[in-house]
Scaffold this motif. Structure first.
Motif, short mmCIF file in Angstrom:
data_model
loop_
_atom_site.label_atom_id
_atom_site.label_comp_id
_atom_site.label_asym_id
_atom_site.label_seq_id
_atom_site.Cartn_x
_atom_site.Cartn_y
_atom_site.Cartn_z
N THR A 1 -17.96 3.62 2.32
CA THR A 1 -18.10 4.89 3.03
C THR A 1 -19.11 4.87 4.18
OG1 THR A 1 -19.76 5.61 1.43
CG2 THR A 1 -17.47 6.31 1.03
N SER A 2 -20.03 3.92 4.21
CA SER A 2 -21.01 4.02 5.28
C SER A 2 -21.28 2.73 6.03
CB SER A 2 -22.30 4.66 4.78
OG SER A 2 -23.05 3.76 4.05
N ALA A 3 -20.74 1.62 5.60
CA ALA A 3 -20.89 0.41 6.42
C ALA A 3 -19.82 0.46 7.52
CB ALA A 3 -20.72 -0.84 5.56
N PRO A 4 -20.21 0.16 8.78
CA PRO A 4 -19.27 0.33 9.90
C PRO A 4 -18.22 -0.80 9.98
CG PRO A 4 -21.41 -0.36 10.72
CD PRO A 4 -21.56 -0.17 9.24
N PHE A 5 -17.19 -0.64 9.15
CA PHE A 5 -16.02 -1.53 9.16
C PHE A 5 -14.79 -0.63 9.19
CE2 PHE A 5 -19.29 -3.97 7.08
CZ PHE A 5 -19.08 -5.28 7.48
N TRP A 6 -13.75 -1.13 9.86
CA TRP A 6 -12.50 -0.37 9.92
C TRP A 6 -11.33 -1.30 9.69
CZ3 TRP A 6 -16.57 -0.12 13.24
CH2 TRP A 6 -17.31 1.07 13.22
N LYS A 7 -10.39 -0.83 8.87
CA LYS A 7 -9.21 -1.64 8.55
C LYS A 7 -7.97 -1.11 9.26
CE LYS A 7 -10.27 -2.84 3.70
NZ LYS A 7 -10.87 -1.75 2.91
N LYS A 8 -7.20 -2.03 9.84
CA LYS A 8 -5.91 -1.69 10.42
C LYS A 8 -4.86 -2.48 9.65
CE LYS A 8 -4.06 -1.02 15.07
NZ LYS A 8 -4.33 -1.28 16.49
N GLU A 9 -3.84 -1.77 9.17
CA GLU A 9 -2.78 -2.43 8.41
C GLU A 9 -1.63 -2.80 9.31
OE1 GLU A 9 -3.38 -0.08 4.16
OE2 GLU A 9 -1.62 0.32 5.40
N GLU A 10 -1.18 -4.05 9.19
CA GLU A 10 -0.03 -4.48 9.96
C GLU A 10 1.16 -4.64 9.02
OE1 GLU A 10 -1.49 -7.98 11.92
OE2 GLU A 10 -3.04 -6.83 12.96
N SER A 11 2.23 -3.88 9.32
CA SER A 11 3.44 -3.96 8.49
C SER A 11 4.66 -4.01 9.40
CB SER A 11 3.52 -2.75 7.56
OG SER A 11 3.75 -1.59 8.32
N ALA A 12 5.84 -4.08 8.77
CA ALA A 12 7.07 -4.17 9.55
C ALA A 12 7.23 -2.97 10.49
CB ALA A 12 8.28 -4.28 8.61
N SER A 13 6.66 -1.82 10.08
CA SER A 13 6.83 -0.62 10.91
C SER A 13 5.72 -0.47 11.96
CB SER A 13 6.88 0.61 10.00
OG SER A 13 5.67 0.76 9.30
N GLY A 14 4.90 -1.51 12.13
CA GLY A 14 3.86 -1.45 13.14
C GLY A 14 2.47 -1.56 12.54
N GLU B 1 0.87 -1.17 0.00
CA GLU B 1 0.00 0.00 0.00
C GLU B 1 0.91 1.22 0.00
OE1 GLU B 1 -3.37 1.36 -0.66
OE2 GLU B 1 -3.52 -0.66 0.17
N GLY B 2 0.92 1.94 -1.12
CA GLY B 2 1.78 3.11 -1.20
C GLY B 2 3.24 2.77 -1.01
N GLY B 3 3.65 1.58 -1.49
CA GLY B 3 5.06 1.21 -1.44
C GLY B 3 5.45 0.44 -0.19
N GLU B 4 4.56 0.43 0.83
CA GLU B 4 4.91 -0.32 2.04
C GLU B 4 4.29 -1.71 2.00
OE1 GLU B 4 5.71 0.50 6.63
OE2 GLU B 4 3.82 1.34 5.94
N LYS B 5 5.10 -2.71 2.34
CA LYS B 5 4.63 -4.09 2.36
C LYS B 5 3.67 -4.29 3.51
CE LYS B 5 7.59 -7.54 0.17
NZ LYS B 5 6.78 -7.38 -1.02
N ILE B 6 2.51 -4.90 3.23
CA ILE B 6 1.50 -5.17 4.25
C ILE B 6 1.62 -6.64 4.67
CG2 ILE B 6 -0.99 -5.28 4.67
CD1 ILE B 6 0.17 -2.46 4.18
N ALA B 7 1.70 -6.89 5.98
CA ALA B 7 1.74 -8.27 6.45
C ALA B 7 0.32 -8.84 6.57
CB ALA B 7 2.44 -8.35 7.81
N ALA B 8 -0.59 -7.99 7.03
CA ALA B 8 -1.99 -8.43 7.19
C ALA B 8 -2.89 -7.22 7.42
CB ALA B 8 -2.11 -9.40 8.35
N LEU B 9 -4.18 -7.43 7.22
CA LEU B 9 -5.19 -6.45 7.61
C LEU B 9 -5.96 -7.02 8.79
CD1 LEU B 9 -7.04 -5.33 4.35
CD2 LEU B 9 -5.49 -3.95 5.76
N ALA B 10 -6.26 -6.15 9.78
CA ALA B 10 -7.18 -6.55 10.84
C ALA B 10 -8.47 -5.77 10.60
CB ALA B 10 -6.60 -6.21 12.20
N LEU B 11 -9.57 -6.49 10.40
CA LEU B 11 -10.83 -5.83 10.07
C LEU B 11 -11.80 -5.90 11.26
CD1 LEU B 11 -11.25 -6.35 6.36
CD2 LEU B 11 -12.62 -4.66 7.59
N GLU B 12 -12.17 -4.72 11.73
CA GLU B 12 -13.11 -4.61 12.86
C GLU B 12 -14.47 -4.14 12.32
OE1 GLU B 12 -11.45 -2.29 16.07
OE2 GLU B 12 -13.40 -1.69 16.84
N HIS B 13 -15.55 -4.57 12.97
CA HIS B 13 -16.86 -4.07 12.54
C HIS B 13 -17.75 -3.83 13.74
CE1 HIS B 13 -18.20 -8.13 13.31
NE2 HIS B 13 -19.41 -7.90 12.84
N TYR B 14 -18.89 -3.23 13.49
CA TYR B 14 -19.88 -2.94 14.52
C TYR B 14 -20.99 -3.97 14.36
CZ TYR B 14 -23.23 0.15 17.12
OH TYR B 14 -24.14 0.70 18.01
#
Lengths: 155, 83, 155, 83
Positions: free
Chosen positions: C122-135, C44-57
């Motif tokens: 844009t309106s479904a309550p989900f949030w993505k957190k990207e996990e990469s080498a830098s945190g 994503e934008g040049g940074e390697k992603i290890a995983a996504l953590a997806l949270e929802h309501y």
């Protein structure tokens, strides 16, 4: 990133799932996959359809699709495009056409798939004949398909 | 020059392809359609509404005023209904 | 014609092919099937992603998707809609989201699928957190997604 | 009234949900955010940019001026990033 293009015109049915998998398996650079399947309907304007007979112009059909895939590739950042169009006899419920587009971003994948379908409908040399209880008749071109294709023309 | 016909144009003409030698003076697609439509009943029926007919020269769509000089293969067909 | 709606939020992966087949098998009233798969990218934008953590309501997510599926059904003549959204940990190359729409006509199927994806973004309550080498960091909302969703608003 | 927090709002507040009893005078979502942000360091951090925060009352998106009277569950979260 490979820019893989697959164009096939064939009598045999195809497997939508396998075609999608072929473009995505083992890849981590694709964010969006759009597929469109056109399926033979069992009735048209209230009349039951027994089958469609699909005729094409061999040679030109492949070239015409190829030109539009090239144009789609130049308009949108696509990873890969697959277009498969069947010819011969197709019965209700069977596949007629498949377009699969992949990209990093969903809007590119959606737009390219719509663009390709609009052009397949109006400028790829294929003709449908409907066979029903009252005989066989050539399908007429729809003005709405011309209008759909026209929206992609650069002004 | 090879000519190909598709869909109901093919059915009306009664053949899928043929080789023709149009006379001098037949320089455009339009003029070729006019000349073909005088080659018999099937041709007259196929080309009775010339504006509906689409044409391709060497596998590329062309307009009615396109020149046919140098064409290897000209095709005539109704509006396309694939997809 | 059944108006079948399937909405699922799940940790497990899904099989795009099976979901498409479930909407079309044995039917002769569908002319067009559009599927969109959103896939986790490896950078994503040049940074390697290890995983996504997806949270929802939980609760609201299903209801919000349901409201938008209902709106899609009222705007376009759809035969069926399937929306599946994964939550939990998702690694590059894995599916995140699937939308499948079926209709007699291709434009309805395309438009409804785009509409649903724009609203999911844009309106479904989900949030993505990207996990990469830098945190790990929460993904920021994109203005382009808001713009994409805004085009469906009745003026 | 039950309050839920998601994503970085949850992380900053330090809990996923709680039951609160805001004082009389806290009538809107805006006012509830202002009141919550005074309930401790984590709250202050979570709500430091109130315009970024989205809210839902009983599972439906609401605007900052929405009344909270009668709400069973109010949720606060960042802009959504699903799909």
């Amino acid at each position: 990133m490979t820019n893989a293009v697959t164009i096939r015109i064939q009598k045999a049915d195809f497997d939508t799932a396998r075609e999608i998998a072929a473009l995505t398996a083992g890849r981590t650079d694709i964010g969006a996959v759009v597929s469109f399947s056109g399926i033979c309907r069992g009735d048209e304007g209230g009349e039951k359809i027994a089958a469609l007979a699909l005729e094409h112009y061999p040679g030109m059909a492949e070239e015409e699709i190829g030109r539009h895939v090239d144009e789609a590739m130049s308009r949108w950042p696509l990873s890969a495009v697959t277009v498969i169009h069947r010819v011969g006899t197709i019965t209700p419920g069977e596949n007629i056409v498949l377009v699969v587009t992949t990209s990093q971003h969903r809007q590119a994948a959606f737009q390219a798939a719509e663009f390709l379908m609009d052009y397949l409908k109006t400028s790829a040399p294929f003709w449908k004949k409907e066979e029903s209880a009252s005989g066989a008749s050539w399908v007429e071109a729809h003005a709405r398909d011309d209008a759909a294709a026209a929206r992609w023309t650069k002004s | 020059m090879k000519v190909k016909y598709f869909a109901w144009v093919r059915e009306r003409v009664g053949k899928a392809e043929e080789t023709i030698e149009p006379p001098a003076g037949v320089g455009t697609v339009d003029e070729l359609i006019a000349w073909l439509s005088k080659q018999g009943e099937g041709y007259a029926y196929a080309f009775e509404r010339p504006r509906v007919i689409r044409a391709a020269i060497d596998h590329a769509h062309v307009k009615p005023d396109a020149a046919i000089a140098g064409a290897k293969e000209i095709a005539f067909f109704p509006p396309m209904t694939g997809g």
